[in-house]
Write a protein that holds these residues in place. Sequence first.
Motif, PDB file in Angstrom:
ATOM      1  N   ILE A  34       5.773  26.188  29.286  1.00 56.02           N
ATOM      2  CA  ILE A  34       5.067  27.326  29.896  1.00 56.02           C
ATOM      3  C   ILE A  34       3.563  27.017  29.992  1.00 56.02           C
ATOM      4  N   HIS A  35       3.020  26.398  28.959  1.00 61.58           N
ATOM      5  CA  HIS A  35       1.595  26.061  29.013  1.00 61.58           C
ATOM      6  C   HIS A  35       1.315  24.985  30.043  1.00 61.58           C
ATOM      7  N   ARG A  36       2.279  24.100  30.229  1.00 64.36           N
ATOM      8  CA  ARG A  36       2.059  23.029  31.210  1.00 64.36           C
ATOM      9  C   ARG A  36       2.075  23.575  32.640  1.00 64.36           C
ATOM     10  N   PRO A  39       3.253  29.648  34.495  1.00 65.34           N
ATOM     11  CA  PRO A  39       3.831  30.658  35.400  1.00 65.34           C
ATOM     12  C   PRO A  39       3.150  32.011  35.203  1.00 65.34           C
ATOM     13  N   LYS A  40       2.907  32.701  36.290  1.00 64.11           N
ATOM     14  CA  LYS A  40       2.401  34.084  36.181  1.00 64.11           C
ATOM     15  C   LYS A  40       3.576  34.998  35.869  1.00 64.11           C
ATOM     16  N   ARG A  41       4.722  34.680  36.493  1.00 65.41           N
ATOM     17  CA  ARG A  41       5.901  35.554  36.362  1.00 65.41           C
ATOM     18  C   ARG A  41       7.089  34.703  35.968  1.00 65.41           C
ATOM     19  N   PHE A  42       7.739  35.119  34.888  1.00 64.11           N
ATOM     20  CA  PHE A  42       8.827  34.320  34.302  1.00 64.11           C
ATOM     21  C   PHE A  42      10.126  35.118  34.378  1.00 64.11           C
ATOM     22  N   LEU A  43      11.239  34.410  34.628  1.00 61.17           N
ATOM     23  CA  LEU A  43      12.556  35.046  34.729  1.00 61.17           C
ATOM     24  C   LEU A  43      13.511  34.419  33.717  1.00 61.17           C
ATOM     25  N   GLU A  44      14.216  35.273  32.964  1.00 60.89           N
ATOM     26  CA  GLU A  44      15.259  34.789  32.050  1.00 60.89           C
ATOM     27  C   GLU A  44      16.600  35.353  32.502  1.00 60.89           C
ATOM     28  N   PHE A  59       4.268  33.518  24.939  1.00 57.66           N
ATOM     29  CA  PHE A  59       3.814  32.242  25.517  1.00 57.66           C
ATOM     30  C   PHE A  59       3.208  32.477  26.910  1.00 57.66           C
ATOM     31  N   THR A  60       3.841  33.374  27.670  1.00 51.58           N
ATOM     32  CA  THR A  60       3.363  33.648  29.034  1.00 51.58           C
ATOM     33  C   THR A  60       1.976  34.278  28.980  1.00 51.58           C
ATOM     34  N   GLU A  61       1.771  35.183  28.038  1.00 54.77           N
ATOM     35  CA  GLU A  61       0.434  35.789  27.913  1.00 54.77           C
ATOM     36  C   GLU A  61      -0.600  34.706  27.581  1.00 54.77           C
ATOM     37  N   ASP A  62      -0.292  33.858  26.589  1.00 55.30           N
ATOM     38  CA  ASP A  62      -1.228  32.789  26.198  1.00 55.30           C
ATOM     39  C   ASP A  62      -1.559  31.862  27.371  1.00 55.30           C
ATOM     40  N   ALA A  63      -0.570  31.691  28.278  1.00 55.58           N
ATOM     41  CA  ALA A  63      -0.773  30.762  29.402  1.00 55.58           C
ATOM     42  C   ALA A  63      -1.354  31.470  30.627  1.00 55.58           C
ATOM     43  N   GLY A  64      -1.715  32.761  30.485  1.00 53.08           N
ATOM     44  CA  GLY A  64      -2.386  33.464  31.586  1.00 53.08           C
ATOM     45  C   GLY A  64      -1.454  34.220  32.512  1.00 53.08           C
ATOM     46  N   GLY A  65      -0.174  34.327  32.142  1.00 54.25           N
ATOM     47  CA  GLY A  65       0.774  35.052  32.993  1.00 54.25           C
ATOM     48  C   GLY A  65       0.784  36.542  32.679  1.00 54.25           C
ATOM     49  N   ASN A  66       1.558  37.292  33.498  1.00 50.06           N
ATOM     50  CA  ASN A  66       1.526  38.744  33.301  1.00 50.06           C
ATOM     51  C   ASN A  66       2.874  39.445  33.434  1.00 50.06           C
ATOM     52  N   HIS A  67       3.956  38.691  33.611  1.00 52.51           N
ATOM     53  CA  HIS A  67       5.229  39.391  33.833  1.00 52.51           C
ATOM     54  C   HIS A  67       6.421  38.556  33.359  1.00 52.51           C
ATOM     55  N   VAL A  68       7.360  39.216  32.679  1.00 50.94           N
ATOM     56  CA  VAL A  68       8.633  38.574  32.317  1.00 50.94           C
ATOM     57  C   VAL A  68       9.764  39.523  32.697  1.00 50.94           C
ATOM     58  N   GLY A  95       2.333  43.099  22.803  1.00 50.03           N
ATOM     59  CA  GLY A  95       1.116  43.185  23.620  1.00 50.03           C
ATOM     60  C   GLY A  95       1.367  43.950  24.912  1.00 50.03           C
ATOM     61  N   ASP A  96       0.295  44.120  25.702  1.00 50.16           N
ATOM     62  CA  ASP A  96       0.506  44.799  26.987  1.00 50.16           C
ATOM     63  C   ASP A  96       0.009  43.982  28.177  1.00 50.16           C
ATOM     64  N   ALA A  97      -0.450  42.755  27.921  1.00 50.73           N
ATOM     65  CA  ALA A  97      -0.905  41.912  29.044  1.00 50.73           C
ATOM     66  C   ALA A  97       0.276  41.457  29.890  1.00 50.73           C
ATOM     67  N   VAL A  98       1.430  41.301  29.234  1.00 57.74           N
ATOM     68  CA  VAL A  98       2.628  40.886  29.959  1.00 57.74           C
ATOM     69  C   VAL A  98       3.598  42.061  29.995  1.00 57.74           C
ATOM     70  N   LYS A  99       4.025  42.407  31.211  1.00 56.32           N
ATOM     71  CA  LYS A  99       5.009  43.481  31.352  1.00 56.32           C
ATOM     72  C   LYS A  99       6.401  42.858  31.203  1.00 56.32           C
ATOM     73  N   VAL A 100       7.194  43.389  30.264  1.00 59.71           N
ATOM     74  CA  VAL A 100       8.547  42.859  30.052  1.00 59.71           C
ATOM     75  C   VAL A 100       9.550  43.829  30.664  1.00 59.71           C
ATOM     76  N   HIS A 101      10.279  43.323  31.616  1.00 63.59           N
ATOM     77  CA  HIS A 101      11.206  44.150  32.380  1.00 63.59           C
ATOM     78  C   HIS A 101      12.636  43.711  32.045  1.00 63.59           C
ATOM     79  N   ILE A 102      13.390  44.576  31.357  1.00 68.18           N
ATOM     80  CA  ILE A 102      14.762  44.237  30.950  1.00 68.18           C
ATOM     81  C   ILE A 102      15.742  44.929  31.891  1.00 68.18           C
ATOM     82  N   GLU A 103      16.572  44.121  32.541  1.00 65.42           N
ATOM     83  CA  GLU A 103      17.566  44.665  33.487  1.00 65.42           C
ATOM     84  C   GLU A 103      18.951  44.392  32.927  1.00 65.42           C
ATOM     85  N   THR A 104      19.731  45.424  32.646  1.00 62.21           N
ATOM     86  CA  THR A 104      21.085  45.206  32.150  1.00 62.21           C
ATOM     87  C   THR A 104      22.107  45.514  33.242  1.00 62.21           C
ATOM     88  N   GLY A 105      23.328  45.017  33.009  1.00 59.80           N
ATOM     89  CA  GLY A 105      24.390  45.225  34.007  1.00 59.80           C
ATOM     90  C   GLY A 105      24.135  44.446  35.276  1.00 59.80           C
TER      91      GLY A 105
END
Length: 273
Positions: A34-36, A39-44, A59-68, A95-105
């Motif tokens: 992630i640091h290399r 990504p601004k926006r990460f998908l799992e 990790f995304t926040e530390d690397a300057g990203g804002n969304h997972v 934290g609140d720098a990265v918005k974590v969006h959980i989608e189920t189903g």
Amino acid sequence: MLTLEEIQDLHAAHVQPGFGTTTPDELLFLQSTIHRFKPKRFLEIGTASGLTTGFIARFTEDAGGNHVTTLDTDTRFFGDHSKPVGYLASEIYSGDAVKVHIETGKSSLDLSTVDGPWDMAFVDADHAHPWPTLDTLAVAAHLTGPRIVLHHDLQLFRRHLWFRGTGPRALFNETPEKFRHAHPANGWNMFYIDLNMPDETWSEVAANALCMPWTARPSISRRTRDRFHTMIQTNNGIGLANLFSETVRLNRWSLARRVIFAIRFQLAKMRNP
Ligand SMILES: C[S@@+](CC[C@H](N)C(=O)[O-])C[C@H]1O[C@@H](n2cnc3c(N)ncnc32)[C@H](O)[C@@H]1O
């Protein structure tokens, strides 16, 4: 950046046996990747407890990203049915720098209904072949920026034979060395694919992987086949879509096999409620 010791402490405070999650050294690899690529926006794909989701958010926040975004077909966590999928994410990352969006189903087929595009992804859902390949095909259409797709459990096929988790291995084996990168963490259990390859190369990788015998039990449903066919036709062309449908036919389960599987599955559930 978190040190290995910090990751180990946080991991140990939340993990329990049977959580099916990443190990601290795998998380260290996730962090360095992630640091290399920043990504601004990460998908799992494949949330489960949300333990890795929480680390990815940090990790995304530390690397300057804002969304997972993380998605899972289940709504309850398989390791503890009293908990919702993703419940640990907010305990690991508050934290609140990265918005974590959980989608189920939802599965990778539903990505167009979610808040993409993303720059980088981590596929860790169904490990039976061909799921990791299908998930990567689906994710590829929603990636911009670095277009790196990490995968977990390259060694699952060997470590837990009954899982028949050959999916990550089939995809890894068919990817040219130039576009794949495995890491020694947890005995070479993680890798990523660099999708910055010519379209024809990616289609060839996917075609070769799909043509390997499948281990998904049971094979995929007619509706899922039709949805993937449409998605592959749109993104990769009719040739690969038709090849995919042919491999569905070749790996189809007979009615008798499906009935036996359903009975054995119910019996196993009764024995392990
Ligand atoms: C190995 S666990 C994920 C672990 C998680 N990434 C972590 O590191 O803690 C696999 C998860 O994928 C989900 N899953 C299985 N098949 C799926 C699919 N086709 N699409 C999305 N999620 C799926 C399961 O419900 C399960 O929660």
